[in-house]
Every structure is written in structure tokens, then in C-alpha cells.
Design an enzyme around this catalytic site. Structure first.
Site, PDB file in Angstrom:
ATOM      1  N   ASP A 211       0.544  -1.030  -0.486  1.00 21.56           N
ATOM      2  CA  ASP A 211      -0.168   0.103   0.357  1.00 21.56           C
ATOM      3  C   ASP A 211       0.742   1.749   0.123  1.00 21.56           C
ATOM      4  O   ASP A 211       0.275   2.178  -0.409  1.00 21.56           O
ATOM      5  CB  ASP A 211      -0.867   0.028   1.400  1.00 21.56           C
ATOM      6  CG  ASP A 211      -2.143  -0.981   1.191  1.00 21.56           C
ATOM      7  OD1 ASP A 211      -1.970  -1.749   0.276  1.00 21.56           O
ATOM      8  OD2 ASP A 211      -2.903  -0.841   2.318  1.00 21.56           O
ATOM      9  N   TYR A 369      -5.587 -10.855  -4.812  1.00 19.61           N
ATOM     10  CA  TYR A 369      -4.280 -11.477  -4.161  1.00 19.61           C
ATOM     11  C   TYR A 369      -3.128 -11.368  -5.296  1.00 19.61           C
ATOM     12  O   TYR A 369      -2.066 -11.672  -5.000  1.00 19.61           O
ATOM     13  CB  TYR A 369      -3.800 -12.167  -3.252  1.00 19.61           C
ATOM     14  CG  TYR A 369      -5.475 -12.367  -1.757  1.00 19.61           C
ATOM     15  CD1 TYR A 369      -4.562 -11.309  -1.044  1.00 19.61           C
ATOM     16  CD2 TYR A 369      -6.378 -12.694  -2.090  1.00 19.61           C
ATOM     17  CE1 TYR A 369      -5.241 -11.351  -0.249  1.00 19.61           C
ATOM     18  CE2 TYR A 369      -7.409 -12.468  -0.836  1.00 19.61           C
ATOM     19  CZ  TYR A 369      -6.779 -12.326   0.243  1.00 19.61           C
ATOM     20  OH  TYR A 369      -8.064 -11.975   1.024  1.00 19.61           O
TER      21      TYR A 369
END
Ligand SMILES: Nc1ncnc2c1ncn2[C@@H]1O[C@H](COP(=O)(O)OP(=O)(O)O)[C@@H](O)[C@H]1O
Ligand SMILES: O=P(O)(O)OC[C@H]1O[C@](O)(COP(=O)(O)O)[C@@H](O)[C@@H]1O
Ligand SMILES: [Mg+2]
Length: 460
Positions: A211, A369
Site C-alpha cells: 500500500d 491477491y
């Protein structure tokens, strides 16, 4: 947040009395554009106006301790047991960091033993503490060719005293925690428990997150590999949307509180018309709202491509009282589970375009993912290795409660307390977001921005 030099000082376990095995290599080194000598420091801020704002002599200006090998070290390497663990969500490059640590500690420092704790902090609980893996250069030789982490990872809080007991039982002198914001908080917690018991154990954090939401690091490792992977999904959805009547391409990307992956992947793909990120609230309805803009795009161009960060528009779910989609719960580590903004967008865009006679073909991808399980790319591989070297040097020099990071292209030591003091977010006034606006040509805001929701601009 104003920071002073004292806020940036790192904790030392004690005097460095042993010659480093690398000391010979360091004798002639001095600061240059490519090296920071061990006594020198790296500035926190890098503009003339910011520096001029400090009414203190240059040596008092806020700065970080430089990372790197020291001529003298704190630990006698031949008696050192090192521990390594990885925690939180996966991130490309975890194996590269493990490999870099093991090689540096074993080959150069020749430490006594390196132990890997399995499955994050869970590996330090009394139940799992004996399930360790002995790490040698031979063992880690090829692990960088695979994504994930050979040590495993987990979420969930563990008792700090129980974890310290495990370190003591294994005779660990230096512990490397490779983790995100949660991992850095856990490392701080462990350091505090170690200090409270008067133990001589160094805790070093290696900041990890796709992130890119950790502060005081230019970019976190793995981020580049992750957004490169995300870029491919944007390209796919763009091709699909362009080939479909009234095509709406929608890609949802990870990014809980920070929209860096969405912003960088959209710039890299250079085919997105709209980027939505958590830092910038948007309205759906009204002449300035997202739906009107989507309609306008489909009318003009025939299709539209939207890149959506998973944490964007969470307030819209609350406003619409969509409690079933609303992220109220938390995961085992206490992270908010986000509501499904993608579902709301698909529904509202479909309804709106249908109502205006442009029944859409929705092309939606959630790579989820897939973007974080990839192998680190060449850039991240080098970056991981260099972070690992810096972490090994910091530990052997007796630094503790500290993370290694790259700041303004130099490797530095950042106190763990700072690593968890704020979140790195896309600055709506910064040049990254400006590039997104320049590339997509989307308006700066969809609808009226609510007061008090603008993120403050900061160091990142
Ligand atoms: N305040 C805290 N004190 C102690 N441990 C924490 C704290 N916050 C998070 N942790 C632990 O750190 C580990 C990693 O945190 P998590 O949020 O899952 O991932 P990440 O490190 O990637 O942010 C988890 O085991 C979590 O329980
Ligand atoms: O692994 P989980 O629990 O499904 O969590 C997914 C979350 O993990 C992340 O990939 C990264 O989170 P951390 O780095 O904080 O672990 C987020 O982008 C995403 O929201
Ligand atoms: Mg996190």
C-alpha cells in the site's frame, strides 16, 4: 506535525567496542553524492524554504542517522543469534529481504546462528516458539525466485511478554521484524517489553507494504512490483471496455487507506479515465458527480475505464445505509474490513447508464491477491537487498527500536515511534495527484468536497 532533531534520534544499546569485519572497507569513506559517512546525517526536508524555516544552526536541523556499516560494532558477531520474522499481508520481495539478511549476517558478520520464526508474531508465542527454521546461506540461496515468504505470515495480536520469553529462550540478540504499520507497532511493543526487562536485544524493523502507506520512506519495497502487476489488469479491462457497447471497465485494487497503487498503476497503464482513491471523497449524484461524468465519457468516447482503490468512497456506503456492505468489522490485527464500494459503483453506474439509454457492458476485474503475490521485479530485488544490508548493519551496531528506510534516496535509521506516528497518503495537493489529473483529465473533485476531509499535506 513539526519534528525536531531530538524526535529523530535513535536508541543505542550501548557503546560499540568490537571491530566490524567491514571496518577496513570503511577507512577511506567520506560523504559523497553516493555515500553518507557514518558520522553524517541525512536531512528530513529537502527544499530551501523548508530549511530556511528552521531558525537553528545546520547541525540542529532535523535529520536522520545514516544507515550503513560502522567501523565499530556493539555485538561480538561470533556470539550473536539473530531472529527473523515476516508479518501482515504478503508483499513482493519478502524472500529477498530474508535472503539479504541471512547472507549479510552469515557471510560478512559470521554470526553464530540465524533463526526464522514461522507465521509472523504467532511464531513467538509459547505454543509455536519451537517451530523455528534454521536459516543458512545455502537454505536461502534460491528463495528470491518465489513470491510470498518462506517463513509464512499472519495477522493477530500476541502477548508481548510471551514473545520476549521466546526470544530469551532461543537466546536471540537481534530480531528483524519485516512488517507494515502493524508490524512496526508490534516491533515497538516488543522493544518496550524488552527494555522493561533490561534485556540486551536489538529490534530492527524493515518496513513492508504494497500500500506504500508507511511514512518516512520514499517508497516501500514491493510497491513497484505490485503496481506493475496491477497495470496489466488495467490494460486488460481497457481493451475489453473499448471493444464493448457502452463499455465500463472497472478495476478494483488494494489500498486500504492510501491510493498509491491505484494512482501509480493508472499512470503506468496510461489508459484510465477516472481514478478513485480513499484520500479524495467523491459524490455519485448531481451534475458534478461521478455518474454524470461517466455518462459524459461513454457518450463521447464510447467507453470509460475506472481504477478504484478498495478504500475509496467508504463514506458513500455509510450515507446509503448499506450496512451489509459497510466495513464495520476489523480483522485479527485490528485493521478495518472495508465495505464493498465496487458493488455499489457497479450497481449505480449500471442503473444510471441504463436510465439514460446507454445500457452498459460492465467489465470488472478485482485482481486482489494477484498483485501482491508476484516475485519482486529487478528494481525491488536490489532495493530489498540493500534494505537487508542496512538492517543487518543497524542491528550489529546496537541500534534498536529503529526501522531502516530509504529517504530522499539515502538509507537512514528511523525511530519506530515515527514509523507509526502517521500514515503516508496521496496528497491531493501534491504532484503525484496532479499527474493523475493531468493524465486522466478527470476533474479535481466529483461533487463538493466536504469540509475537514482533506488530508493535510506533509513530509510524504
Ligand atoms: N498496536 C499493536 N501492538 C502489538 N502488535 C500489533 C499492533 N498492531 C499490530 N500488531 C501486530 O503486528 C502484526 C502485523 O500487523 P498487520 O496489521 O496484520 O500487518 P502489517 O504489519 O502488514 O500492517 C500482527 O500480528 C498484528 O497483530
Ligand atoms: O491479507 P488480507 O487480510 O486479506 O488483507 C488485505 C489487505 O492487505 C493489504 O494488501 C496490505 O496490508 P498490510 O501491508 O498492512 O498487511 C491491503 O492492501 C489489503 O487491504
Ligand atoms: Mg498494515
Amino acid at each position: 506535525m513539526t519534528l525536531y532533531l531530538d524526535d529523530l534520534r535513535v536508541r543505542h544499546l550501548g557503546e560499540c567496542r568490537y571491530d566490524s569485519p567491514l571496518s577496513e572497507m570503511l577507512t577511506t569513506k567520506q560523504t559523497s553524492p553516493h555515500y553518507v559517512a557514518e558520522g553524517d546525517r541525512v536531512l528530513l526536508e529537502d527544499t530551501v524554504s523548508m530549511l530556511a524555516g528552521h531558525d537553528v544552526p545546520p547541525e540542529q536541523v532535523p535529520s536522520f542517522e545514516a544507515a550503513g556499516p560502522r567501523k565499530k560494532i556493539y555485538f561480538d558477531p561470533s556470539s550473536v543469534t539473530a531472529g527473523i520474522l515476516t508479518c501482515g499481508g504478503l508483499c513482493p520481495g519478502l524472500n529477498n529481504v530474508i535472503r539479504g539478511l541471512v547472507q549479510e549476517l552469515a557471510v560478512h558478520y559470521k554470526v553464530k546462528r540465524i533463526l526464522g520464526f514461522r507465521n509472523g508474531l504467532r511464531g513467538l508465542t509459547s505454543e509455536h516458539r519451537d517451530d523455528t527454521v534454521e536459516l543458512t546461506p545455502e537454505h536461502v540461496r534460491d528463495i528470491h525466485n518465489a513470491g510470498g515468504t518462506i517463513l509464512g505470515s499472519s495477522r493477530g495480536n500476541q502477548d508481548p511478554d510471551e514473545m520476549v520469553d521466546s526470544l530469551v529462550e532461543h537466546g536471540v540478540d537481534v530480531l528483524f521484524v519485516i512488517g507494515g504499520d502493524g508490524g512496526m507497532r508490534a516491533a515497538t511493543c516488543l522493544s518496550n517489553a524488552i527494555e522493561a526487562r533490561g534485556l540486551d536485544i536489538a529490534v530492527i524493523g524493515v518496513p513492508k507494504t504494497i500500500d506504500n502507506d508507511l511514512p518516512f520512506t520514499d517508497q516501500s519495497f514491493g510497491f513497484q512490483s505490485a503496481f506493475a502487476s496491477a497495470m496489466d489488469f488495467i490494460s486488460s479491462v481497457s481493451v475489453e471496455a473499448a471493444a464493448s457497447p457502452n463499455g465500463v471497465g472497472l478495476v478494483k485494487l488494494m489500498g486500504r487507506h492510501s491510493g498509491f497503487i491505484a494512482a501509480y498503476a493508472a499512470l503506468a497503464a496510461n489508459g484510465a479515465d477516472i481514478v478513485l482513491i480513499p484520500e479524495i471523497p467523491f459524490a455519485l449524484d448531481g451534475p458534478e458527480g461521478l455518474l454524470a461524468y461517466v455518462e459524459q465519457h461513454v457518450r463521447k468516447k464510447g467507453y470509460v475505464v475506472i481504477v478504484l482503490a478498495e478504500g475509496a468512497g467508504q463514506d458513500l456506503l455509510e450515507d446509503a445505509d448499506l450496512s451489509h456492505r459497510n466495513g464495520k468489522a476489523t480483522d485479527a490485527s485490528g485493521n478495518v474490513k472495508l465495505g464493498k464500494i465496487d458493488d455499489l459503483l457497479k450497481e449505480r453506474i449500471t442503473d444510471h447508464l441504463t436510465a439514460v439509454g446507454l445500457a452498459p457492458t460492465m467489465r470488472y476485474i478485482d485482481p486482489s491477491y494477484a498483485i501482491r503475490s508476484v516475485v519482486a521485479n529487478a528494481y525491488d530485488s536490489v532495493y530489498c537487498l540493500r534494505l537487508a544490508h542496512a538492517a543487518a548493519h543497524a542491528a550489529m551496531a546496537g541500534r534498536t527500536e529503529v526501522a531502516v528506510a530509504r529517504w530522499r534516496r539515502r538509507f537512514v535509521h528511523v525511530p519506530l515511534s515515527l514509523m507509526t506516528s502517521r500514515r503516508n497518503q496521496v496528497d491531493p495537493d501534491g504532484d503525484l495527484w496532479m499527474s493523475v489529473l493531468e493524465t486522466t483529465c478527470q476533474p479535481a473533485e466529483f461533487g463538493v468536497q466536504r469540509e475537514g476531509e482533506k488530508v493535510p499535506s506533509g513530509f510524504c
